[in-house]
Design a protein around this motif. Structure first.
Motif, PDB file in Angstrom:
ATOM      1  N   VAL A  74      -2.458  -9.463   5.206  1.00  0.00           N
ATOM      2  CA  VAL A  74      -2.657  -9.741   3.778  1.00  0.00           C
ATOM      3  C   VAL A  74      -1.784  -8.808   2.941  1.00  0.00           C
ATOM      4  CG1 VAL A  74      -4.325  -9.681   1.884  1.00  0.00           C
ATOM      5  CG2 VAL A  74      -4.975 -10.670   4.078  1.00  0.00           C
ATOM      6  N   GLY A  75      -1.767  -7.516   3.291  1.00  0.00           N
ATOM      7  CA  GLY A  75      -0.958  -6.549   2.551  1.00  0.00           C
ATOM      8  C   GLY A  75       0.527  -6.867   2.640  1.00  0.00           C
ATOM      9  N   THR A 107       5.705 -11.690  -0.576  1.00  0.00           N
ATOM     10  CA  THR A 107       5.856 -12.909  -1.369  1.00  0.00           C
ATOM     11  C   THR A 107       6.464 -12.593  -2.733  1.00  0.00           C
ATOM     12  OG1 THR A 107       3.908 -13.802  -0.264  1.00  0.00           O
ATOM     13  CG2 THR A 107       4.602 -14.913  -2.276  1.00  0.00           C
ATOM     14  N   LEU A 108       6.017 -11.483  -3.338  1.00  0.00           N
ATOM     15  CA  LEU A 108       6.558 -11.090  -4.642  1.00  0.00           C
ATOM     16  C   LEU A 108       8.048 -10.768  -4.528  1.00  0.00           C
ATOM     17  CD1 LEU A 108       5.526 -10.308  -7.613  1.00  0.00           C
ATOM     18  CD2 LEU A 108       5.994  -8.008  -6.831  1.00  0.00           C
ATOM     19  N   ALA A 165      -7.737  -0.972   1.168  1.00  0.00           N
ATOM     20  CA  ALA A 165      -7.381  -0.485  -0.168  1.00  0.00           C
ATOM     21  C   ALA A 165      -6.008  -1.007  -0.569  1.00  0.00           C
ATOM     22  CB  ALA A 165      -7.396   1.036  -0.190  1.00  0.00           C
ATOM     23  N   PHE A 166      -5.052  -0.963   0.361  1.00  0.00           N
ATOM     24  CA  PHE A 166      -3.709  -1.462   0.084  1.00  0.00           C
ATOM     25  C   PHE A 166      -3.777  -2.942  -0.310  1.00  0.00           C
ATOM     26  CE2 PHE A 166       0.413  -3.237   0.960  1.00  0.00           C
ATOM     27  CZ  PHE A 166       1.314  -2.223   0.686  1.00  0.00           C
ATOM     28  N   ASP A 167      -4.546  -3.726   0.457  1.00  0.00           N
ATOM     29  CA  ASP A 167      -4.671  -5.163   0.180  1.00  0.00           C
ATOM     30  C   ASP A 167      -5.172  -5.396  -1.245  1.00  0.00           C
ATOM     31  OD1 ASP A 167      -3.917  -5.517   2.733  1.00  0.00           O
ATOM     32  OD2 ASP A 167      -5.831  -6.290   3.469  1.00  0.00           O
ATOM     33  N   VAL A 168      -6.251  -4.710  -1.598  1.00  0.00           N
ATOM     34  CA  VAL A 168      -6.858  -4.944  -2.912  1.00  0.00           C
ATOM     35  C   VAL A 168      -5.874  -4.569  -4.020  1.00  0.00           C
ATOM     36  CG1 VAL A 168      -8.689  -4.219  -4.476  1.00  0.00           C
ATOM     37  CG2 VAL A 168      -9.219  -4.664  -2.069  1.00  0.00           C
ATOM     38  N   LEU A 216      -2.659  -6.880  -3.939  1.00  0.00           N
ATOM     39  CA  LEU A 216      -2.957  -8.277  -4.287  1.00  0.00           C
ATOM     40  C   LEU A 216      -3.109  -8.419  -5.799  1.00  0.00           C
ATOM     41  CD1 LEU A 216      -5.545  -9.953  -1.884  1.00  0.00           C
ATOM     42  CD2 LEU A 216      -3.384 -10.875  -2.713  1.00  0.00           C
ATOM     43  N   VAL A 217      -3.875  -7.511  -6.387  1.00  0.00           N
ATOM     44  CA  VAL A 217      -4.120  -7.591  -7.833  1.00  0.00           C
ATOM     45  C   VAL A 217      -2.827  -7.349  -8.609  1.00  0.00           C
ATOM     46  CG1 VAL A 217      -5.323  -6.504  -9.763  1.00  0.00           C
ATOM     47  CG2 VAL A 217      -6.547  -6.955  -7.622  1.00  0.00           C
ATOM     48  N   VAL A 218      -2.127  -6.250  -8.269  1.00  0.00           N
ATOM     49  CA  VAL A 218      -0.936  -5.885  -9.050  1.00  0.00           C
ATOM     50  C   VAL A 218       0.173  -6.921  -8.871  1.00  0.00           C
ATOM     51  CG1 VAL A 218       0.836  -4.130  -9.377  1.00  0.00           C
ATOM     52  CG2 VAL A 218      -1.525  -3.453  -8.980  1.00  0.00           C
TER      53      VAL A 218
END
Lengths: 239, 220
Positions: free
Chosen positions: A157-158, A164-165, A220-223, A226-228
């Motif tokens: 996920v991370g 993708t960005l 923590a990295f994922d959250v 993902l948000v940013v």
């Protein structure tokens, strides 16, 4: 001339945020399933890498169980990059991105849809290369399969969120696919490092509680990313 | 080359500090002359890793909000100057480490963190070179500037699990500096001198960016 059949116009409501996210994920996955171009090269790459890595070390000096975690994560990283580049590259030749942007779809939904499709791509490669490494390197993974899958999914996920960005940015530049690894790899390190460490511990028969620290870094990295990345994605598009 | 007032002050301060560091600051009892590299290493790290990177982050966030090209010029200037200072850290560090630790490089938390910040700076500069459109270049590099700053705590956290060999800061810490006062004075002056040098180079680079953008605008 066949008799023309009049079809009553279908009035469909525009899908909401979740609906359009899933529609874009489905579109990307279908394109890949029908052409199968990138997924096959990613899988071929994975198998070749497993072979090359085995002979890059002296098998009498380095036990294959010490080699396996590193090989796995190198394969996941680089085959992931292949898929990530395709993600926006596929929109380029016909400028399909312009149509997507003109559609009444939130830009964040485009990002999340692409992210889900990329995640599916990465998971397919992992689902094949993980057993392949276990088999060819003679590493039994049965005893800790679920924790290992947890590590792999959390890390994926991370990787995909950041990748993708950067894929969206890289396709618009002059360097295109050359720029993606350059931008993404420094961001992959804090994911791959704890993931590879956790994989190595699990393969060496250590308790799951010993890897919980690594799992929380990955979560923590994922959250955070993902948000940013969801918030920053609209800035990587033409405005 | 024409020097601005800030430039004259910065260059004189740097020359003065290093004359003091070389001739008028005592040798370290254990490390001998090798320790003097501290007066270049630590202040460059302060400028490259904290000051310059911090400014890139702040101006990137502000750019995405306000869309003022001046902010982009400050961010890109700070990134380039910061890249140079971080390179100085990465060159002086191994030179100091070889006689004291016995190896040029170890994969220690601080060293790895510095190396990755250097990679992010390099990626930032390459990204800017690969885009022609002003507005798009500014937007993309702001996105990278923000993500890069967010990455720092994660790199730190993940390499923290390795044991660390690098000494903790002697100056930027809550307790009193663990050094004789002669050395502390030299080190503090070196911090100030290199901060001035950074401010001057940043200003010069900013003026260059303004002129370059104006020239390109005129041509197109």
């Amino acid at each position: 001339m066949p008799p023309s059949t009049r079809v009553a116009p279908v009035h469909r409501r525009a899908p909401g945020f979740v609906g359009s996210t899933l529609a874009i994920a489905r579109k990307d996955t279908l394109i890949e399933l029908r052409s199968r171009s990138v997924i096959l090269s990613a899988l071929a790459f994975a198998v070749l890498a497993i072979t090359i890595f085995f002979f890059a070390w002296d098998p009498t000096a380095v036990a294959s169980i010490d080699l396996a975690p590193g090989v796995l994560w190198v394969i996941f990283t680089f085959s992931g990059l292949l898929g990530l580049h395709r993600s926006f590259g596929v929109e380029q030749p016909t400028r399909a991105m312009d149509a997507l942007l003109a559609a009444p779809v939130d830009r964040e939904a485009i990002y999340l849809g692409k992210l889900i499709a990329n995640l599916a791509f990465v998971i397919v490669v992992q689902a094949i290369s993980l057993p392949a490494v276990a088999l060819l390197y003679n590493v039994p993974i049965g005893g800790y399969m679920w924790p290992l899958i947890g590590v792999v999914l959390l890390a994926s996920v991370g990787l995909v969120a950041v990748g993708t960005l950067f894929s969206s940015m890289a396709v618009s530049t002059r360097l295109a696919e050359l720029l993606l690894p350059l931008l993404a790899l420094p961001f992959f390190v804090p994911v791959i490092l704890p993931a590879a460490q956790a994989t190595a511990r699990l393969m060496n028969g250590r308790a799951v509680s010993e890897v919980s620290g690594y799992l929380s870094i990955l979560a923590a990295f994922d959250v955070v990313f993902l948000v940013v990345c969801t918030l920053l994605y609209p800035y990587t598009l033409e405005q | 080359m024409k020097f601005s007032k800030l430039g004259v002050v910065a260059v004189i301060a740097v020359i003065g500090v290093y004359i003091r560091a070389i001739y008028f600051t005592p040798f370290d009892a254990l490390q001998g002359p090798a320790q003097k590299i501290l007066y270049v290493h630590a202040p460059s790290a302060w400028v490259g890793l904290y000051l310059a990177f911090g400014l890139v982050f702040i101006t990137s966030v502000l750019y995405l909000w306000l869309k003022d090209p001046k902010l982009d010029r400050v961010a890109s200037s700070s990134a380039e100057v910061g890249f140079v200072f971080t390179s100085v850290v990465l060159i002086t560090g191994p030179l100091w480490a070889k006689p004291i630790w016995g190896a040029y490089w170890t994969w220690d938390a601080r060293l790895t963190l510095t190396l990755f910040l250097w990679f992010i700076y390099a990626g930032y500069i390459i990204l800017r070179g690969a885009i022609d459109d002003f507005e798009m270049r500014a937007r993309f590099s702001a996105v990278l500037g923000i993500l890069g700053a967010l990455l720092v705590p994660f790199i730190h956290l993940s390499v923290y699990f390795f044991r660390t060999m690098h000494p903790m800061p002697v100056l930027l810490k809550p307790s009193a500096p663990s050094m004789p006062s002669d050395m502390v004075i030299t080190l503090v002056s070196a911090f100030c001198a290199l901060t001035l040098l950074y401010a001057w180079l940043l200003h010069e680079r900013y003026l260059l960016a303004t002129e370059r953008d104006a020239a390109l605008e005129g041509r197109s």
